[in-house]
Enzyme design. Sequence first.
Site, short mmCIF file in Angstrom:
data_model
loop_
_atom_site.label_atom_id
_atom_site.label_comp_id
_atom_site.label_asym_id
_atom_site.label_seq_id
_atom_site.Cartn_x
_atom_site.Cartn_y
_atom_site.Cartn_z
CB CYS A 295 -1.06 -0.04 1.33
SG CYS A 295 -2.46 0.95 0.98
CG HIS B 235 -3.45 -3.57 3.50
ND1 HIS B 235 -2.30 -3.22 4.07
CD2 HIS B 235 -4.15 -2.46 3.18
CE1 HIS B 235 -2.21 -1.94 3.90
NE2 HIS B 235 -3.06 -1.52 3.23
#
Length: 486
Positions: free
Chosen positions: A330, A427
């Site tokens: 991310c 994630h």
Amino acid sequence: MTKAIMIQGAGSNVGKSLLVAGIARAARTRGLKVAPFKPQNMSNNAAVTIDGGEIGRAQALQARACGLEPIVDMNPVLLKPETDTGAQVIVQGKRFATMKARDYGQAKAKLMPHVLESFHRLAATCDLILVEGAGSPAEVNLRAGDIANMGFAEAADIPVILAGDIDRGGVIAQLVGTNAVLPEADRSRIKAFLVNKFRGDPSLFTDGAAEIARLTGWRDLGTLPWFADAWRLPAEDVMDIATRAGGGFKIAVPRLNRIANFDDLDPLVNEPDVTVDIIEPGRPLPGDADLVLIPGSKSTIADLADFRAQGWDIDLAAHIRRGGHVLGICGGYQMLGQKIIDADGLEGPAGAVDGLGHLDVITRLAPRKTLALTQAQHLKSGLDVHGYEIHLGQTEGPDCDRAWLSIASRPEGAANTTGRIMGCYLHGLFAADGFRQHYLSGLGATSTGLGYEQTIDAVLDDLGAHMERHLNMDMLLSLTGDIKTR
């Protein structure tokens, strides 16, 4: 009639989140349908919910303890700090505003209707709601307009249990002092207390507990010994991130100033052959790291500047020259690219900043947030992975042609020509046992392929049994109050 009780703390980090999870699992084992609720949370470690929003990760763990999927009503107000004085305000799962602390202090009372709406909607689905406070009700300077502690307990008309933390010392002063500073109406709402994190023989605190009961008039629910396996559970508070020594394979994780969604580390921490080394500011990235994992960030551009200020950019370049591996997730993925373009000024002044330059990609930040639970496939192995996406912006460039994940036939991620530097937006991918074993083995680590999800449930079972063994659960459940319909 649904019942509820609120667990508040005599200070921050007394273990409220774990207490709610453990009591929830114990109550569920007794046959009750339980749900967690936290009116206001402050955390950059968010969970994506099945109804398309985001809540604090602690409430997601508590939902799991209850045998439920997390939904936005479990945490209607989430504050995600972006600077030392301001935060993004998430209301019922969606971005509401970005506010300075002082402005939020003036505005928070207007959020109480949303909080109560979520609370009552949740109450319609269960037998018992376990409510978690935030910080401490002893912060009486914050009482006006409060939605997190006594302000909510008063508005919902529910009783309170106060928890103290004996591990940090002064637990009698914590509890008795809270009693002393609270106004009478709030003080009378507290029905009992408990003492958490005792190391050694809890019977040694019998006289201390009796003194607290005498000085406050509250009932004693018990003294909880230290729960040694707490570290195995996903942590929400950044204060709980710590180096976990395991085996000889070392993963270095720079502790970014606004680190976010660091639950990516939890399955790795549980691997016995892996040492996850959290690199605090002031420490260089270690030269003996096998993998540098750059985690998510709530403020990517600011954390990139801090990364450079720490000299970690120089350490990372040296690590790469030595043949080391790098993974950015991310915000960490965005940092590894050539540029981050913030045309709308979402993270500060509009403009562009140079990335670390290790992936040939460019990220363009955009106002619309990607927020999704995601099923994916690792392209090389064909193994399934799962997780969630929670980010601003899109990343494109030549290294995306070497995507290493597929999400609904859409390529995801990037890798350089050597394959040693990789990034993605997904994630939670290390929670998939097969993929984690494949990934670590490919880097030379020995992975047990342990059942991570089963481990979490087993620890929650042990935590629930811990509550039954050391707390007076019959008394606790007898203190719950009926939720009045509106």
